[in-house]
Design an enzyme around this catalytic site. Structure first.
Site, PDB file in Angstrom:
ATOM      1  N   CYS A   1      -1.329  -4.902   7.036  1.00  0.00           N
ATOM      2  CA  CYS A   1      -1.124  -3.705   7.878  1.00  0.00           C
ATOM      3  C   CYS A   1      -0.571  -4.125   9.246  1.00  0.00           C
ATOM      4  O   CYS A   1       0.269  -3.424   9.827  1.00  0.00           O
ATOM      5  CB  CYS A   1      -2.430  -2.962   8.058  1.00  0.00           C
ATOM      6  SG  CYS A   1      -3.408  -2.841   6.544  1.00  0.00           S
TER       7      CYS A   1
ATOM      8  N   CYS B   1       0.809  -1.230   0.000  1.00  0.00           N
ATOM      9  CA  CYS B   1       0.000   0.000   0.000  1.00  0.00           C
ATOM     10  C   CYS B   1       0.835   1.269   0.000  1.00  0.00           C
ATOM     11  O   CYS B   1       0.297   2.354  -0.146  1.00  0.00           O
ATOM     12  CB  CYS B   1      -0.927   0.008   1.211  1.00  0.00           C
ATOM     13  SG  CYS B   1      -0.017   0.083   2.764  1.00  0.00           S
TER      14      CYS B   1
HETATM   15 FE1  FES Z   1      -1.492   0.621   4.256  1.00  0.00          FE
HETATM   16 FE2  FES Z   1      -3.061  -0.542   5.995  1.00  0.00          FE
HETATM   17  S1  FES Z   1      -3.515  -0.074   3.938  1.00  0.00           S
HETATM   18  S2  FES Z   1      -1.018   0.032   6.277  1.00  0.00           S
END
Ligand code: FES
Length: 212
Positions: free
Chosen positions: A105, A34
């Site tokens: 995450c 992400c």
């Molecule tokens: Fe990036 Fe959760 S979506 S740390």
């Protein structure tokens, strides 16, 4: 997306947020999945090796902030050896679970804690800088989560083969071309491995297609 009350509490009122002045160790890790980042700071008692203080800064999502909050709570007051045993699976249990697409995450938060501990140990001569090898690659692959089920690709037996020779990495993945996550997983593997100067080339093979 369904979050437990514990996740929501830690997200809205996170513990141990901020920066420590003159920390004994720190680490920043980023998630290739992400693009988010987390930094952790440690104060360690040099005699007892107890983590006396710990803080974090997160540029991540609610799940990441909640995980960082709960694992900093868990790590505070523990010895380095005890804190090394904190896993993302344990963090998820403490949080009452996370949706599968959010497991990475939690991995990012725990990985940052483990890197900060490792940095302390290396700086204080408590461990050698690990030699790069096949095991290092497999450890990195264990941080890559298959988003549909929220487990890592090694545990899910999606990695059939890992080879490392003279800067060349070869990875055989048991993922077919109709798998919607296949390209993301391959991309994430490259992102995870590109920080290692020892790696010159990465070849990823699938059962039903040419290498990428
Ligand atoms: Fe990036 Fe959760 S979506 S740390």
């Amino acid at each position: 997306m369904q979050y437990s009350q514990i996740v929501l509490d830690h997200f809205m009122h996170p513990h141990n947020v901020g920066k420590l002045e003159n920390p004994d160790a720190e680490a920043t890790e980023g998630s290739p999945a992400c693009g988010d980042q987390v930094t952790m700071f440690l104060k360690v008692n040099p005699e007892t090796k107890v983590i006396e203080d710990i803080k974090f800064l997160s540029y991540g999502c609610a799940s990441n902030i909640a995980t960082a909050s709960i694992i900093t709570d868990l790590a505070k007051g523990k010895t380095l050896d005890e804190a090394k045993k904190i896993t993302w699976q344990q963090a998820m249990e403490e949080l009452g679970g996370l949706p599968p697409v959010k497991v990475h995450c939690a991995v990012l938060a725990v990985d940052t804690l483990q890197s900060a501990i490792s940095n302390y140990e290396i700086a204080h001569g408590l461990k050698e800088v690990p030699n790069f090898g096949k095991d290092t690659i497999i450890e990195e692959l264990r941080k890559i989560i298959y988003p549909k089920v929220g487990e890592d690709i090694v545990t899910l037996k999606m990695v059939k083969y890992v080879g490392f020779n003279d800067g060349e990495v070869i990875i055989d993945l048991n993922l077919m071309n109709f798998d919607q996550w296949r390209d993301n997983i391959a991309e994430e593997i490259r992102e995870h491995l590109k920080k290692y100067a020892e790696i010159k080339n990465i070849q990823i093979n699938f059962p039903d297609s040419q290498a990428t």
